[in-house]
Design a protein around this motif. Structure first.
Motif, short mmCIF file in Angstrom:
data_model
loop_
_atom_site.label_atom_id
_atom_site.label_comp_id
_atom_site.label_asym_id
_atom_site.label_seq_id
_atom_site.Cartn_x
_atom_site.Cartn_y
_atom_site.Cartn_z
N GLU A 464 0.81 -1.22 0.00
CA GLU A 464 0.00 0.00 0.00
C GLU A 464 0.85 1.27 0.00
O GLU A 464 0.55 2.23 0.71
CB GLU A 464 -0.98 0.00 1.19
N ASP A 465 1.90 1.26 -0.82
CA ASP A 465 2.77 2.44 -0.92
C ASP A 465 3.22 2.70 -2.35
O ASP A 465 4.22 3.38 -2.58
CB ASP A 465 3.98 2.28 0.00
N GLN A 466 2.46 2.14 -3.33
CA GLN A 466 2.85 2.28 -4.72
C GLN A 466 1.78 3.03 -5.50
O GLN A 466 0.62 3.09 -5.08
CB GLN A 466 3.07 0.90 -5.35
N PRO A 467 2.15 3.60 -6.68
CA PRO A 467 1.17 4.33 -7.49
C PRO A 467 0.30 3.36 -8.31
O PRO A 467 0.56 2.15 -8.34
CB PRO A 467 2.05 5.18 -8.41
N LEU A 468 -0.71 3.92 -8.95
CA LEU A 468 -1.51 3.12 -9.89
C LEU A 468 -0.61 2.54 -10.96
O LEU A 468 0.34 3.17 -11.42
CB LEU A 468 -2.58 4.00 -10.54
N ASP A 469 -0.92 1.30 -11.38
CA ASP A 469 -0.06 0.57 -12.31
C ASP A 469 -0.60 0.68 -13.74
O ASP A 469 -1.42 -0.13 -14.17
CB ASP A 469 0.05 -0.88 -11.88
N TYR A 470 -0.13 1.70 -14.48
CA TYR A 470 -0.58 1.90 -15.85
C TYR A 470 -0.15 0.74 -16.74
O TYR A 470 -0.92 0.26 -17.59
CB TYR A 470 -0.03 3.22 -16.40
N ASN A 471 1.07 0.28 -16.59
CA ASN A 471 1.60 -0.76 -17.47
C ASN A 471 0.81 -2.07 -17.34
O ASN A 471 0.55 -2.75 -18.34
CB ASN A 471 3.08 -1.00 -17.17
N ALA A 472 0.45 -2.43 -16.13
CA ALA A 472 -0.34 -3.65 -15.94
C ALA A 472 -1.70 -3.51 -16.61
O ALA A 472 -2.21 -4.46 -17.22
CB ALA A 472 -0.50 -3.96 -14.46
N THR A 473 -2.29 -2.32 -16.51
CA THR A 473 -3.58 -2.08 -17.16
C THR A 473 -3.45 -2.18 -18.67
O THR A 473 -4.28 -2.81 -19.34
CB THR A 473 -4.12 -0.70 -16.75
N LEU A 474 -2.40 -1.58 -19.24
CA LEU A 474 -2.18 -1.65 -20.69
C LEU A 474 -2.01 -3.10 -21.13
O LEU A 474 -2.58 -3.53 -22.15
CB LEU A 474 -0.96 -0.82 -21.07
N GLU A 475 -1.24 -3.86 -20.38
CA GLU A 475 -1.00 -5.26 -20.74
C GLU A 475 -2.30 -6.06 -20.70
O GLU A 475 -2.57 -6.88 -21.59
CB GLU A 475 0.02 -5.85 -19.77
N ALA A 476 -3.13 -5.81 -19.68
CA ALA A 476 -4.39 -6.55 -19.57
C ALA A 476 -5.33 -6.19 -20.71
O ALA A 476 -6.03 -7.06 -21.26
CB ALA A 476 -5.04 -6.25 -18.21
#
Length: 1341
Positions: A464-476
């Motif tokens: 609970e100390d990281q930003p939103l994960d754009y790359n994971a969303t793009l990959e999905a």
């Protein structure tokens, strides 16, 4: 206080706040536009903090007015963070006090209150407890014979295509049946007692009705049962006794005993909502007993953390009706919409008349759902809603919720984009939360640049100390795009961005649907509104939603992200009192005035006790009114013209909402409600600095956002950098600290004087031009949108028909269906109303097309009910309306409704012994009900009153005409909506997608059939090449056989239903027209598909049907068929599902009961047990398969008809045993109070519902007449009898069959244990409440 409630030490100790508001006030203020004086609290020097709090399920929002240069603070914090604080609202107050005063306030010391003027709060604690079934342990106390009343409810299934019949669990653990009984005595029966003359007592009820006490309440018996509950740790009770809305003494006596014995919470239905109808009143009491202790415990925790000065602080909570109430009068049944109500108040009072004269639609989009509502100067309220499967009867804001929010799951199935209804929740959440979640709307907004990670806190991931994960969303999204492109073909390949935008468009359409419902369904034009977008995700979608609805203006409040909290500070304190009456408006003026004075005194006393003065209170009288013979009651507020003419006001509202009026009918008043408004000092709207010609400041950054057409550079501003009067052209993003506002291209946002955003939205004036190539293949996104639009049209037709009809069958039992058809008569969309009508109307429409040919003209409406013309049985009358566009026939709309009477040999037109069609009533093959726009009343009356066959004509011609007019109105509504759709998209596009949605449904059915065929092959079914053969057979009680051979092509999903071997036409009435078998097939296929596909002609495309001419499923024109629709249809369904191996038999019958004479008729169908299946228990006491009609509430039944309902309960142990047990049937016992004719038309009285896969059979039904002379007579399945006063009829409906042998289940468990594992059933049986029996006297089981 209307509630009998015992303060309990375990919950009330430490409850240190007082109910009174501040002791003094030192000035008054007149609010512009309100015309009344309001109270400005100032209990002492230095009270300069005011807190507005919305405690949500995930976050708690705080808005505070504070002293200093910046006169407000906002805060958002986690609602649950036990490692850091006990109460999020109190923690928010502590932090703001500490920040503003600069004085440290440790968490382990009481929060100081010396500077707090008031605290106003809304909370989802009650809602969450209800949804999660995490409330207080409680018991239900109910009249003897009705222990299962709330469990059965209205007996309808929540989802007609769900074979598991997933019903929510009851809220109470135990049931106590009370030996007591009263009845309402109609004027016509004065002097006729039901009980023995020497023991009978009659009294006048609250409503003025005469009440006969049949059995006094037996408190001695209750004492033992109460003690058993207390010994078991249950200290909360819900009490609902029949007719307690008018006769409260028995409930009061029960409540007094419970109080004396030490129960801590006693919720009396008569004290909460004294309105007729036992089921919703009982549910409300059950909700209150379940939730109020949770509320009190929550308040105790919240309030106990303040210092002793809290009694000098006004502490109020938001109720579901949009008004505030003192903390100690905040009850569970009024708390369910506590949070959303704050948002409604917030947008209503800051938008309507403050920024626009247009009526406003509230659009509150959150994480899991979206709430929509409407405001035009007065809060729109309803008195009955359903939440988490429980009916709550109390004044509530009219808020419609749709399961589409930021967390709605995105999936692609059978060629369509699907948004929700499942949510990914906050754990694990969307893909971008870094916890292994699934794609959701939040991911789509992130991928498209509408959510900017830089502006989100780093609170994600396992630590609970990281930003939103754009790359994971793009990959999905790339993976999903690859899946979609493989399905639709590379020629139409979609990028991840196009896929994400497609899902947003589908989601927007899903959210537009309820907005159309709350406007168009009530007679308002949707585009003549403006949109107020708020909530966590609302402003991201506001422009798109407004544009899709044709609205040119949208607003986003300065505090749109916390508007529910802000709204708490704008609300008034509300006190209400209500009593039932039974008056005719024209004759009851004196009684109404007396009741008004009595209720006003109660309301005023309540507000005066809170330190208001009479000058600060505004009181209004509301009357719950309806026309005689209808149940469409509505609360009518005081007429705005000051005339006090409630009849005129009711008539105008009725005309606007329903499109017609009942001139000449008596106007009845059912309830009187007085609402008192104590206006307090509201929040001060704080202006921002004005631009006064100053240019826009430069944006804080430029950011790429994806719109239709591709990526666009989009400037980003912070709201605090903008000034009043600044105009921001789209595309743009405006961040306001708590929310992201997206200004789409061709839209312009203006910053208002108070820092809100007023967005001018461009609305296309012409439909988009469609190229031939673009219509050659369906666009997957548009396909999903048109699925929604077509189904929405059919559903709105249904709502119109329900509202405008007069008969009990259509308006209350919902025995009707509405559908949309193409110009060839092919089904486009059938709203899921009554399954036996599904698909069957297509045959009707096609028959009419063939019959009328070129003679159809604009303004014509057709009517038919003949089985040979595609009908089912004669009471089901179908009205068909051709829809023209520019002189061309483009669609049909149709509605089918069960009419109360169409003639025949018995009242109600459901004769058990008919053997020919002529005995069943008037039969119409084809007639123009409306010709060139003129209703042909004389012609239709002649057909119904004087049938050409010589049959007895209808006994209810007035109701027939009224319901036919309602069906015409419903069809016209559908025609108008389809023309609106054509106006938006163009005829060519709409008709192209009509075909595409049919093809899409065909595909889904074919895929399902292929899968089933392969599964059957794997299980050893007979295979010949690519064809898999399945067989099933069953018999009616007389031995008539239904034989089915089902052949599926496992390569392409073709499916042949061959009924060779079925018994020839019978000399009776359980022959079924071919349309009934078609309906059974399409129903079964839709259930087996197990996904939300549109119900249309495509579902039938893979199917061929061979029904031998002259058999009981394709009888000749003269055959009796009235039972085929209600009996044989159920058996055909059981046979089809048995062939597929889907589940055991359900009760196999609709249990049709009619009674009446020449002056009245009554009809009902009674539920039973549903069949168990592989992984689920059968449901008890529900309508099964081909019907889903509701049953009349016991109090309404006894109030209107000469009967006493002696028992209405679950028929224990009537479901078949198995690894999964079949559902139990129902016991329904009636006593008749005058000589009438009674008919029962039923099945499964000889042959039991079959179990499956080793499961045992359910119990067959049994119909017993107990005469006043002492005889017990088995009536068999089909009979007509003349009863006399005192005779009783007991209908025991069949149970469902069991699935799998209990031994097999035991063997599987033993094998798992031997292997060192644990055996888990795929579905755990729902725990049902148990009946508490005293040791001295047992209650009926």
């Amino acid at each position: 206080m209307n509630k009998m409630q015992v303060p309990c030490s375990s919950r009330a100790s430490g409850f240190s706040h007082g109910r009174n508001m501040l002791q003094t006030f030192n000035k008054k203020l007149t609010v512009p536009g309100r015309g009344m004086t309001v109270q400005v609290f100032a209990a002492g020097e230095g009270r300069d903090f005011r807190f507005c709090i919305d405690r949500g399920g995930t976050f708690t929002d705080v808005y505070a007015e504070v002293p200093g240069e910046v006169p407000f603070r906002t805060m958002k914090l986690l609602s649950e963070d036990p490692a850091n604080y006990e109460s999020a609202p109190r923690e928010g107050i502590r932090r703001i006090l500490e920040e503003v005063t600069g004085e440290q306030i440790p968490r382990d010391v009481p929060v100081p209150t010396d500077r707090i003027e008031w605290i106003r709060m809304g909370t989802t604690v009650a809602t969450n407890a209800l949804l999660e079934r995490d409330g207080e342990r409680s018991a239900l106390v109910v009249t003897k014979g009705f222990g299962d009343l709330l469990r059965i409810g209205n007996q309808a299934r929540p989802d007609i295509f769900d074979l598991t019949v997933g019903k929510p669990s009851t809220l109470y653990e135990k049931v106590l049946e009370v030996n007591e009984r009263v009845r309402i005595v109609p004027d016509s029966e004065e002097g006729l007692e039901v009980c023995e003359a020497d023991s009978c007592e009659r009294v006048e009820g609250v409503t003025g009705e005469t009440v006969e006490i049949l059995d006094p309440v037996d408190l001695e018996d209750l004492k033992t049962k109460f003690q058993e509950l207390l010994d078991d740790g249950i200290k909360s009770l819900a009490v609902v006794l029949l007719h307690s809305y008018t006769f409260r003494e028995h409930e009061l006596a029960v409540g007094k005993l419970a109080e004396e014995m030490g129960f801590e919470q006693v919720s009396l239905s008569s004290g909460l909502v004294p309105m007729v109808r036992a089921v919703p009143r009982g549910h409300t009491a059950s909700v209150d007993a379940y939730l109020t202790p949770c509320i009190k415990e929550y308040l105790k925790i919240f309030l106990s953390g303040f210092d002793d000065g809290l009694d000098q602080v006004s502490v109020n909570f938001m109720q579901s009706d949009g008004g505030l109430t003192p903390a100690d009068e905040f009850y569970g049944y009024k708390a369910i919409l506590s949070g959303p109500a704050g948002g409604v108040v917030g947008y209503a009072l800051t938008t309507y008349k403050a920024e626009t004269d247009l009526p406003v639609i509230g659009f509150d989009m959150g994480g899991t759902s979206t709430d929509v509502s409407r405001f035009e100067g007065r809060y729109e309220q309803v008195t009955e809603t359903e939440t988490a499967g429980v009916i709550v009867q109390a004044p509530q804001l009219d808020i419609t919720t749709v399961a589409a929010g930021g967390g709605s799951k995105l999936t692609f199935r059978s060629g369509t984009f699907r948004v929700g209804p499942e949510s990914v929740g906050s754990q694990p959440g969307p893909v971008c939360y870094r916890k292994g979640g699934d794609l959701a709307i939040t991911d789509a907004n992130l991928l498209l640049g509408r959510v900017i990670p830089d502006y989100f806190p780093n609170i994600f991931g396992p630590t609970e100390d990281q930003p939103l994960d754009y790359n994971a969303t793009l990959e999905a999204f790339q993976e999903l795009a690859d899946e979609i492109n493989a399905d639709i073909g590379e020629g139409s390949a979609l990028s991840p961005e196009e896929v994400a935008l497609g899902f947003l468009n589908v989601a927007n359409e899903a959210m537009c649907r309820p907005i159309r419902e709350i406007t168009e369904a009530k007679g308002y034009e949707t585009k003549a509104h403006c949109l107020a977008a708020f909530g966590g995700a609302g402003p991201q979608h506001g422009c798109a939603i407004a544009r899709a609805l044709g609205m040119e203006t949208a607003f986003a409040h300065r505090y749109c992200g916390i508007l529910s909290a802000y709204g708490m500070g704008l609300a008034d304190v509300i006190a209400e009192a209500q009593d039932p009456v039974a008056l005719e408006y024209s004759d009851g003026a004196e009684d109404l005035k007396k009741k008004e004075v009595e209720l006003k005194d109660r309301v005023l006393s309540s507000l005066l006790a809170q330190d208001f003065t009479e000058e600060q209170v505004e009181i209004e009288l509301l009357l719950n009114m309806r026309y005689e013979g209808t149940d469409t009651a509505m609360y009518v507020p005081p007429p705005e013209d000051g005339s006090g003419d409630y009849a005129k006001e009711f008539s105008a509202r009725f005309q606007r909402e329903y499109g017609f009026d009942f001139s000449g009918r008596a106007l009845l008043v059912d309830d009187v409600r007085v609402r008192g408004v104590g206006s307090t000092n509201i929040l001060k709207r704080i202006p921002i600095e004005q631009a006064e010609g100053e240019a826009l400041p430069p944006p804080s950054k430029d950011h790429k956002v994806y719109f239709e057409g591709g990526w666009q550079e989009t400037p980003v501003w912070f709201l605090q950098d903008l000034k009043g009067g600044h105009e921001v052209p789209g595309p743009a993003i405006i961040m306001n600290g708590t929310s992201t506002c997206l200004i789409e291209p061709d839209c312009v946002a203006t910053v208002t004087e108070f820092g809100d955003l007023k967005m001018q939205v461009s609305v296309p004036s012409e439909p988009p031009a469609a190229s031939v190539s673009s219509l050659a293949e369906p666009d997957a996104v548009q396909l999903s949108i048109f699925n929604n639009r077509f189904m929405g049209i059919a559903e709105q037709m249904g709502r119109t028909l329900q509202r405008t009809s007069v008969s009990t069958n259509i308006k209350e039992r919902l025995d009707f269906s509405c559908a949309l058809f193409g110009p060839d008569g092919g089904l486009v969309a059938n709203a899921p109303h009554v399954p036996v009508h599904l698909g069957a109307m297509s045959s009707t429409v096609q028959w009419q097309i063939d019959h009328w040919g070129e003679e159809l003209e604009e303004g014509d409406v057709l009517v038919t009910n003949h089985p040979q013309a595609g009908g089912s049985h004669l009471p089901d009358i179908t009205v068909v309306t051709p829809v023209f566009r520019d002189g061309k026939l483009v669609f049909f709309t149709a509605s089918r409704g069960h009419h109360a009477d169409v003639g025949g040999i018995t009242p109600g037109s459901m004769p058990p012994f008919s053997n020919s069609l002529v005995q069943e009533g008037a039969a119409i093959k084809a007639f123009k009900l409306v010709k060139a726009g003129v209703f042909q009343e004389e012609g239709i009356c002649d057909l119904l009153l004087n049938p050409e066959s010589g049959s007895q004509g209808t006994r209810k011609i007035e109701d027939n005409i009224s319901d036919l007019q309602a069906q015409v109105a419903a069809n016209n509504r559908g025609a108008a909506l389809i023309n609106d759709l054509i106006g938006q998209y163009g005829l060519e596009t709409v008709q192209a997608y009509m075909t595409f949605v049919q093809s899409n449904a065909e595909r889904a059915v074919r895929e399902m059939l292929c899968n089933i065929a392969q599964n059957m092959v794997d299980m050893g079914a007979d295979v010949e090449g690519s064809k898999v053969a399945l067989e099933a057979t069953d018999q009616m009680d007389d031995g008539s056989r239904i034989q089915l051979k089902l052949t599926i092509n496992r390569d392409n999903g073709d499916c042949d239903f061959n009924f060779d071997g079925t018994t020839p036409e019978v000399y009776g009435n359980w022959n079924a027209p071919v349309a009934v078998t078609s309906a059974a097939i399409i129903y079964c296929l839709r259930c087996l598909v197990n996904q939300d596909i549109p119900l249309n002609q495509g579902c039938f495309a893979p199917v061929t049907m061979n029904v031998p001419e002259g058999c009981m499923l394709a009888p000749t024109e003269l055959a009796g068929v009235v039972g085929g629709n209600v009996l044989t249809s159920m058996r055909v369904t059981d046979v089809i599902l048995a062939a597929f191996g889907a589940c055991a038999n359900s009760q196999g019958c609709m249990n049709n009961l009619t009674f009446g004479d020449e002056s009245f008729g009554y009809y009902e169908t009674i539920g039973g047990g549903s069949g168990a299946g592989p992984g689920w228990q059968g449901a008890s006491g529900v309508q099964c398969h081909m019907t889903n009609t509701r049953i009349t509430d016991p109090e309404i039944l006894e109030r209107r008809y000469p009967v006493i309902l002696r028992q209405y309960s679950i028929r224990k142990d009537s479901g078949g045993d198995g690894a999964y047990n079949g559902g139990d049937g129902i016991v329904r016992e009636m006593e008749f109070l005058r000589p009438i004719t009674v008919s029962i038309l039923s099945e499964r009285r000889v042959l039991a519902p079959n179990g499956s896969n080793g499961g045992e059979d359910g119990a067959p039904g049994l119909n017993i007449l107990s005469t006043v002379g002492g005889r017990e007579i088995n009536l068999g399945g089909k009979n007509t009898i003349d009863v006399v006063r005192g005779d009783r009829l007991t209908i025991n409906t069949p149970g469902g069959g069991g699935w799998g042998s209990p031994e097999a289940l035991q063997e599987a468990a033993a094998a798992a244990a031997a292997a060192g594992g644990e055996f888990v059933q795929s579905t755990v049986p729902q725990k049902e409440p148990t009946l508490v029996e005293s040791k001295s006297k047992s209650s009926y089981n």
